[in-house]
Design a protein around this motif. Structure first.
Motif, PDB file in Angstrom:
ATOM      1  N   GLY A   9       0.819  -1.201   0.000  1.00 16.38           N
ATOM      2  CA  GLY A   9       0.000   0.000   0.000  1.00 16.38           C
ATOM      3  C   GLY A   9       0.858   1.258   0.000  1.00 16.38           C
ATOM      4  O   GLY A   9       2.079   1.196   0.139  1.00 16.38           O
ATOM      5  N   GLY A  10       0.189   2.386  -0.158  1.00 13.47           N
ATOM      6  CA  GLY A  10       0.921   3.642  -0.151  1.00 13.47           C
ATOM      7  C   GLY A  10       0.101   4.766  -0.727  1.00 13.47           C
ATOM      8  O   GLY A  10      -1.114   4.640  -0.901  1.00 13.47           O
ATOM      9  N   LEU A  11       0.786   5.875  -1.002  1.00  9.35           N
ATOM     10  CA  LEU A  11       0.154   7.068  -1.569  1.00  9.35           C
ATOM     11  C   LEU A  11       0.494   7.134  -3.048  1.00  9.35           C
ATOM     12  O   LEU A  11       1.664   7.025  -3.434  1.00  9.35           O
ATOM     13  N   VAL A  12      -0.522   7.321  -3.871  1.00 11.78           N
ATOM     14  CA  VAL A  12      -0.328   7.390  -5.314  1.00 11.78           C
ATOM     15  C   VAL A  12      -1.280   8.420  -5.894  1.00 11.78           C
ATOM     16  O   VAL A  12      -2.365   8.647  -5.339  1.00 11.78           O
ATOM     17  N   GLY A 120      -4.361  -5.628   7.049  1.00 10.45           N
ATOM     18  CA  GLY A 120      -4.697  -4.541   6.141  1.00 10.45           C
ATOM     19  C   GLY A 120      -3.506  -3.690   5.743  1.00 10.45           C
ATOM     20  O   GLY A 120      -2.510  -3.586   6.472  1.00 10.45           O
ATOM     21  N   THR A 121      -3.616  -3.086   4.576  1.00  4.96           N
ATOM     22  CA  THR A 121      -2.603  -2.148   4.092  1.00  4.96           C
ATOM     23  C   THR A 121      -3.331  -0.934   3.515  1.00  4.96           C
ATOM     24  O   THR A 121      -4.333  -1.073   2.830  1.00  4.96           O
ATOM     25  N   HIS A 122      -2.816   0.258   3.818  1.00  3.36           N
ATOM     26  CA  HIS A 122      -3.492   1.488   3.442  1.00  3.36           C
ATOM     27  C   HIS A 122      -3.149   1.880   2.009  1.00  3.36           C
ATOM     28  O   HIS A 122      -1.970   1.902   1.625  1.00  3.36           O
ATOM     29  N   VAL A 123      -4.173   2.243   1.272  1.00  5.37           N
ATOM     30  CA  VAL A 123      -4.007   2.781  -0.074  1.00  5.37           C
ATOM     31  C   VAL A 123      -4.684   4.148  -0.115  1.00  5.37           C
ATOM     32  O   VAL A 123      -5.868   4.269   0.212  1.00  5.37           O
ATOM     33  N   THR A 124      -3.919   5.160  -0.482  1.00  4.99           N
ATOM     34  CA  THR A 124      -4.453   6.508  -0.604  1.00  4.99           C
ATOM     35  C   THR A 124      -4.191   7.008  -2.016  1.00  4.99           C
ATOM     36  O   THR A 124      -3.047   7.018  -2.473  1.00  4.99           O
ATOM     37  N   VAL A 125      -5.251   7.417  -2.691  1.00  2.00           N
ATOM     38  CA  VAL A 125      -5.144   7.921  -4.053  1.00  2.00           C
ATOM     39  C   VAL A 125      -5.510   9.400  -4.033  1.00  2.00           C
ATOM     40  O   VAL A 125      -6.632   9.764  -3.683  1.00  2.00           O
ATOM     41  N   SER A 126      -4.563  10.239  -4.392  1.00  2.00           N
ATOM     42  CA  SER A 126      -4.792  11.684  -4.378  1.00  2.00           C
ATOM     43  C   SER A 126      -5.278  12.154  -5.749  1.00  2.00           C
ATOM     44  O   SER A 126      -4.887  11.611  -6.787  1.00  2.00           O
ATOM     45  N   SER A 127      -6.102  13.180  -5.720  1.00  7.60           N
ATOM     46  CA  SER A 127      -6.661  13.706  -6.984  1.00  7.60           C
ATOM     47  C   SER A 127      -5.772  14.775  -7.581  1.00  7.60           C
ATOM     48  O   SER A 127      -4.823  15.230  -6.974  1.00  7.60           O
TER      49      SER A 127
END
Length: 127
Positions: A9-12, A120-127
């Motif tokens: 997971g991560g920030l994308v 769980g693994t965090h997934v953050t999708v930025s706009s």
């Protein structure tokens, strides 16, 4: 008993890609169907994708069809979720799950059908 550990997971940014993995350990000699679920902040957990123990059958929630691909490598006891064309609405904690299943084409879309869960693994999708 089966232990599951997710990673990847991560920030994308929107439109980007991530590949989640889920490493299974313990009683992995048995045949297990596996799946991915996610839970966004303030929302209930939802089904994302599932795969039969041998990979013969896959299923996806409509919102990820054509963008996400589930796969597994039984020799490595690892489940994957390739996520492409990510959208902000894909932001969530992603969980992998497993249940014993010997059916060649059996995949399960309900959380209640699974016996084992990862943290769980965090997934953050930025706009």
């Amino acid at each position: 008993q089966v232990q599951l550990v997710e990673a990847g997971g991560g920030l994308v940014q929107a439109g980007g890609s991530l590949r989640l993995s889920c490493q299974a350990s313990g009683r992995t000699s048995s045949r297990y169907a596996m799946g991915w679920f996610r839970q966004a902040p303030g929302k209930e957990r939802e089904f994302v994708s599932a795969i039969s123990w041998n990979g013969f059958s896959e299923s996806y929630v409509d919102s990820v069809k054509g963008r996400f691909t589930i796969s597994r490598d039984n020799a490595k006891n690892t489940l994957y979720l390739q996520m492409n064309s990510l959208k902000p609405e894909d932001t969530a904690v992603y969980y992998c799950a497993a249940r014993y299943s010997s059916g060649a084409y059996d995949s399960y879309t309900a959380g209640k059908d699974y016996s084992y869960w990862g943290q769980g693994t965090h997934v953050t999708v930025s706009s």
